[in-house]
Motif scaffolding. Structure first.
Motif, short mmCIF file in Angstrom:
data_model
loop_
_atom_site.label_atom_id
_atom_site.label_comp_id
_atom_site.label_asym_id
_atom_site.label_seq_id
_atom_site.Cartn_x
_atom_site.Cartn_y
_atom_site.Cartn_z
N UNK A 120 -6.62 16.28 3.01
CA UNK A 120 -6.52 14.90 3.47
C UNK A 120 -7.75 14.10 3.06
N UNK A 121 -8.92 14.70 3.25
CA UNK A 121 -10.17 14.03 2.88
C UNK A 121 -10.22 13.77 1.38
N UNK A 122 -9.78 14.75 0.60
CA UNK A 122 -9.79 14.59 -0.85
C UNK A 122 -8.85 13.47 -1.28
N UNK A 123 -7.67 13.38 -0.65
CA UNK A 123 -6.70 12.34 -0.96
C UNK A 123 -7.25 10.97 -0.57
N UNK A 124 -7.86 10.84 0.63
CA UNK A 124 -8.43 9.56 1.06
C UNK A 124 -9.53 9.13 0.12
N UNK A 125 -10.34 10.12 -0.34
CA UNK A 125 -11.43 9.82 -1.25
C UNK A 125 -10.88 9.23 -2.55
N UNK A 126 -9.77 9.80 -3.05
CA UNK A 126 -9.14 9.27 -4.25
C UNK A 126 -8.60 7.87 -3.98
N UNK A 158 3.20 11.21 0.65
CA UNK A 158 3.31 12.21 1.71
C UNK A 158 2.08 12.25 2.61
N UNK A 159 0.94 11.76 2.12
CA UNK A 159 -0.31 11.85 2.89
C UNK A 159 -0.33 10.92 4.09
N UNK A 160 0.50 9.89 4.09
CA UNK A 160 0.50 8.94 5.20
C UNK A 160 1.64 9.17 6.17
N UNK A 161 2.42 10.20 5.93
CA UNK A 161 3.53 10.51 6.83
C UNK A 161 3.04 11.33 8.00
N UNK A 200 2.80 14.03 10.77
CA UNK A 200 3.25 15.41 10.84
C UNK A 200 3.20 16.16 9.52
N UNK A 201 2.53 15.61 8.51
CA UNK A 201 2.44 16.34 7.25
C UNK A 201 1.59 17.58 7.44
N UNK A 202 1.77 18.56 6.57
CA UNK A 202 1.15 19.87 6.74
C UNK A 202 -0.12 20.05 5.90
N UNK A 203 -0.74 18.95 5.49
CA UNK A 203 -1.94 19.05 4.66
C UNK A 203 -3.13 19.51 5.50
N UNK A 204 -4.04 20.26 4.85
CA UNK A 204 -5.27 20.67 5.53
C UNK A 204 -6.20 19.47 5.61
N UNK A 205 -7.19 19.56 6.49
CA UNK A 205 -8.16 18.47 6.63
C UNK A 205 -8.88 18.23 5.31
N UNK A 206 -9.17 19.30 4.58
CA UNK A 206 -9.87 19.17 3.30
C UNK A 206 -9.01 18.41 2.29
N UNK A 251 0.83 -1.20 0.00
CA UNK A 251 0.00 0.00 0.00
C UNK A 251 0.87 1.26 0.00
N UNK A 252 1.92 1.25 0.80
CA UNK A 252 2.81 2.40 0.85
C UNK A 252 3.51 2.63 -0.49
N UNK A 253 3.99 1.57 -1.10
CA UNK A 253 4.64 1.67 -2.42
C UNK A 253 3.64 2.20 -3.44
N UNK A 254 2.41 1.71 -3.38
CA UNK A 254 1.39 2.15 -4.32
C UNK A 254 1.08 3.64 -4.14
N UNK A 255 0.98 4.09 -2.88
CA UNK A 255 0.73 5.51 -2.63
C UNK A 255 1.87 6.39 -3.13
#
Length: 117
Positions: A50-56, A37-40, A42-48, A26-30
């Motif tokens: 993050x939600x958009x990335x999880x949705x994808x 970067x979304x699963x690291x 302390x990343x600086x992504x906004x909640x919005x 899964x990590x390699x695929x991401x």
């Protein structure tokens, strides 16, 4: 949702026996999808974002409507809960997030009832 059987790597086993290999895949695929970067932590992504990335990630890049996700969720109700399924359908949810919020509240209330019992 026709391509749902086309997997990039082996699915996680229900027993969790293949968890270590699955998480690495899964990590390699991401990383391959430029989403690593979304699963690291302390990343600086906004909640919005993050939600958009999880949705994808959840939908594997495929266009799926809220109605498709609602129907899939209703179809996963156990056969003994047909009445409950009908009640949730009759509430007329238009968005998947509304249904999930309602189900989470119901789950929390059920846990509280079980603790008090």
């Amino acid at each position: 949702m026709a391509n749902i059987t086309k997997l990039e790597f082996e699915a996680l086993d229900l027993t969790g026996k293949n968890y270590l290999s699955w998480i690495l895949d899964a990590e390699v695929h991401l990383v391959y999808m430029n989403l690593g970067y979304t699963i690291k932590e302390g990343n600086e992504m906004s909640q919005q974002d993050r939600a958009k990335t999880s949705f994808t990630l959840i939908l594997c890049g495929e266009k799926v409507t809220d109605q498709d996700m609602l129907e899939k969720t209703f179809s996963t109700f156990h056969a003994s809960n047909v009445l409950l399924q009908q009640q949730y359908r009759e509430r007329g949810f238009r968005r998947y997030s509304e249904l999930i919020s309602c189900l989470l509240v119901a789950e929390q209330n059920n846990e509280l009832l079980m603790k008090n019992h």
